[in-house]
Design an enzyme around this catalytic site. Structure first.
Site, mmCIF file in Angstrom:
data_model
loop_
_atom_site.group_PDB
_atom_site.id
_atom_site.type_symbol
_atom_site.label_atom_id
_atom_site.label_comp_id
_atom_site.label_asym_id
_atom_site.label_seq_id
_atom_site.Cartn_x
_atom_site.Cartn_y
_atom_site.Cartn_z
ATOM 1 N N GLN A 118 29.346 55.036 76.326
ATOM 2 C CA GLN A 118 30.634 54.947 77.368
ATOM 3 C C GLN A 118 30.707 56.066 78.327
ATOM 4 O O GLN A 118 30.803 57.476 78.397
ATOM 5 C CB GLN A 118 31.847 55.538 76.272
ATOM 6 C CG GLN A 118 33.063 55.106 76.019
ATOM 7 C CD GLN A 118 33.931 56.144 75.413
ATOM 8 O OE1 GLN A 118 34.238 57.106 75.114
ATOM 9 N NE2 GLN A 118 34.421 54.639 74.480
ATOM 10 N N SER A 121 35.359 59.628 80.248
ATOM 11 C CA SER A 121 36.270 60.625 80.271
ATOM 12 C C SER A 121 35.547 61.351 81.288
ATOM 13 O O SER A 121 33.857 60.911 82.082
ATOM 14 C CB SER A 121 35.548 61.507 79.281
ATOM 15 O OG SER A 121 36.576 61.170 78.000
ATOM 16 N N SER A 153 28.100 61.131 75.109
ATOM 17 C CA SER A 153 27.415 60.776 73.792
ATOM 18 C C SER A 153 25.933 59.745 74.125
ATOM 19 O O SER A 153 26.379 58.348 74.966
ATOM 20 C CB SER A 153 28.050 60.925 72.729
ATOM 21 O OG SER A 153 28.894 61.558 72.745
ATOM 22 N N GLU A 236 37.548 52.125 69.118
ATOM 23 C CA GLU A 236 36.359 53.438 68.812
ATOM 24 C C GLU A 236 37.572 54.569 68.062
ATOM 25 O O GLU A 236 36.871 55.701 66.996
ATOM 26 C CB GLU A 236 36.474 54.447 70.688
ATOM 27 C CG GLU A 236 35.914 56.137 70.499
ATOM 28 C CD GLU A 236 36.441 56.656 71.919
ATOM 29 O OE1 GLU A 236 35.196 57.388 72.394
ATOM 30 O OE2 GLU A 236 37.448 56.753 72.614
ATOM 31 N N GLU A 369 46.439 65.790 70.528
ATOM 32 C CA GLU A 369 47.753 65.898 71.019
ATOM 33 C C GLU A 369 48.132 64.729 71.384
ATOM 34 O O GLU A 369 49.509 64.266 71.438
ATOM 35 C CB GLU A 369 47.706 67.590 72.311
ATOM 36 C CG GLU A 369 47.321 68.148 71.632
ATOM 37 C CD GLU A 369 46.041 68.839 71.290
ATOM 38 O OE1 GLU A 369 45.901 69.312 70.898
ATOM 39 O OE2 GLU A 369 44.641 68.140 71.645
#
Length: 399
Positions: A118, A121, A153, A236, A369
Site C-alpha cells: 500500500q 503514507s 509494509s 484496513e 488520534e
C-alpha cells in the site's frame, strides 16, 4: 448447483467442497494448483461474484467452506503473508475495478502468487493523508508519478501496489487525488528498508521517479481517489483489528499461559491488572464477532476504527504487563540483527519483541488520534473538529 445467492446453502457448499477435494486430492495436488482450483470453484471468498472466486453467497457462509476444507487438510493461502492484498486491495478492486482488472488481478492475489503493498503514507502526510504530495501528471494514456511513500509494509516482496497521488493541485486536498495500481517492478520504483525499534526492517520507504502507469490501471474516476481510498482504509482497520481469534487467543493468551506456568512470578498487583486486561480482551473479541456479523450484511463502516483502537491499546498494555511480569527476562529476544521478515508475528516471538513491536499498533492503519476523531464524529455523532484548510486549494496549504 445453482450459484444464485438465494440458492447457495451450507449443505450445497459442503457438496461443492467435497467435489473439489475429490477432483483435486489434497495429498497429491500441488498447493498452488489446489488454491487455483478452489478459487475457480467459487470457494475462495463465497460472497464475491461468480468467476471472481465466489458464488455471490452471503459472507457468513465462508466459515462453512473454511471448516470443511480445514477438516480435509487442505492448504490455505497463507493469509497473514498476503494480508494487504486480501484485506485492502481486493475489496477496493472489487468495488471500483473494471472487469478486466478484476479478472487479471484477483486470482493471483488470493492464491498468493502476487503480493501487494500500500503506497499511501508520505513523510509529510501520515495522519493527514489527504495532504499527500506525490504527483501524477497525465501524458496521453499514461500517468507519470513522482514522489515518496513511507512505512510501506511488504514493498520488498510486492509485485503490485495500491497508490494514491495528486492529479490536480488546484483543488482542495481531499479532491484532486486519484487512485492507481502500480507495478512495483516498473522502472523508477526504488524500495529502501526502514529499520524499526525491533531492529528489523519489515517495512520500507518507496521512491517513485518518473514511474509511468497506464490509465488502464486507474481505479475509479480521475479526482475521486479519496472516495476510493475510503474503501481501502475502512477495510484496513477491520483487517488489522477485527481478525477472528478464539477465547483467550492472541497476546492475552500468551501472558495467561506464563501466569499459569510460572507461579513464582505472581504478585497481587499484577494479578489484578491481568484480570482487568483479560476481561477487556474478551469484550473486544466479542465486539469483533458482532462487527463481523455486520460485515456479513454489507461494507465495513466506521465501527472498524473502534476495533482497531481497542486492538492497539490492548496490545500495548498486555505486552507491557508481560515484560513487567517476566522482569529482565522479558527484555530479551532472539535476533536484533537487520532482518526482512515477511509477516508480523505477535504471538510466536518473545515478550521483548512483542513489547517493542506493539508500539507501532497505534500508528499503522491510522493513528489512534485520527481514529478517535472518526469514532467521535461518525459513530457517536459528535460535532466535527474545525478544519480551516478543508476548502483551500492544496497548492496553497502551508507545508
Amino acid at each position: 448447483m445453482s450459484t444464485d445467492t438465494e440458492q447457495v446453502t451450507a449443505d450445497g457448499l459442503r457438496d461443492r467442497v467435497r467435489q473439489l477435494v475429490a477432483e483435486h486430492p489434497v495429498a497429491t495436488t500441488a498447493r498452488l494448483d489446489f488454491l487455483r482450483a478452489r478459487f475457480d470453484a467459487g470457494l475462495a471468498w463465497v460472497h464475491y461474484p461468480v468467476g471472481l472466486g465466489g458464488l455471490g453467497a452471503p459472507r457468513s457462509l465462508q466459515s462453512v467452506v473454511d471448516a470443511e476444507l480445514g477438516a480435509a487438510g487442505a492448504p490455505d493461502n497463507d493469509p497473514r503473508r498476503i494480508g494487504i492484498g486480501l484485506g485492502m486491495a481486493a475489496p477496493t478492486i472489487l468495488g471500483f475495478g473494471t472487469d478486466e482488472q478484476r479478472t487479471r488481478l484477483l486470482r493471483p492475489l488470493w492464491t498468493g502468487e502476487e503480493v501487494w503493498c500500500q503506497l499511501f503514507s508520505e513523510p509529510g502526510a501520515g495522519s493527514d493523508l489527504a495532504a499527500l504530495g506525490t504527483r501524477a501528471a497525465r501524458d496521453g494514456d499514461t500517468w507519470v508519478i513522482d514522489g515518496q511513500k513511507v512505512w510501506t509494509s511488504s514493498a520488498h516482496l510486492a509485485r503490485w501496489a495500491i497508490l494514491i497521488a495528486r492529479t490536480d493541485p488546484d483543488l482542495p486536498k481531499h479532491r484532486g487525488i486519484s487512485y492507481f495500481i502500480c507495478d512495483m517492478t516498473d522502472p523508477g520504483v526504488e524500495v529502501r528498508p526502514l529499520r524499526q525499534i525491533t531492529g528489523e526492517a519489515e517495512f520500507n520507504e518507496v521512491f517513485l521517479t518518473g514511474v509511468r502507469i497506464p490509465d488502464s490501471r486507474r481505479l475509479g474516476e480521475v479526482g475521486e481517489g479519496w472516495k476510493v481510498a475510503q474503501t481501502t482504509l475502512m477495510n484496513e482497520r477491520v483487517a488489522i483489528g477485527g481478525g477472528r481469534v478464539p477465547r483467550e487467543g492472541g497476546m492475552i493468551g500468551r501472558i495467561a499461559t506464563v501466569w499459569r506456568e510460572r507461579p513464582e512470578l505472581r504478585t497481587h498487583d499484577l494479578h489484578q491488572r491481568l484480570l482487568g486486561l483479560w476481561v477487556e480482551a474478551e469484550a473486544a473479541r466479542l465486539a469483533g464477532e458482532r462487527l463481523r456479523q455486520q460485515l456479513a450484511m454489507g461494507q465495513p463502516g466506521p465501527e472498524g476504527s473502534a476495533m482497531k483502537l481497542a486492538f492497539a491499546r490492548l496490545n500495548q498494555e498486555i505486552s507491557g504487563l508481560e515484560v513487567e511480569l517476566l522482569g529482565e527476562e522479558g527484555l530479551l529476544y532472539d535476533d536484533w540483527t537487520l532482518r526482512r521478515p515477511e509477516l508480523v508475528d505477535f504471538t510466536g516471538r518473545e515478550a521483548g519483541y512483542r513489547y517493542l513491536r506493539a508500539k507501532g499498533n497505534s500508528i499503522e492503519g491510522g493513528t489512534s488520534e485520527v481514529l478517535l476523531n472518526i469514532v467521535a464524529e461518525r459513530v457517536l455523532g459528535l460535532p466535527s473538529e474545525p478544519r480551516t484548510d478543508k476548502d483551500l486549494p492544496w497548492k496553497d496549504l502551508p507545508r
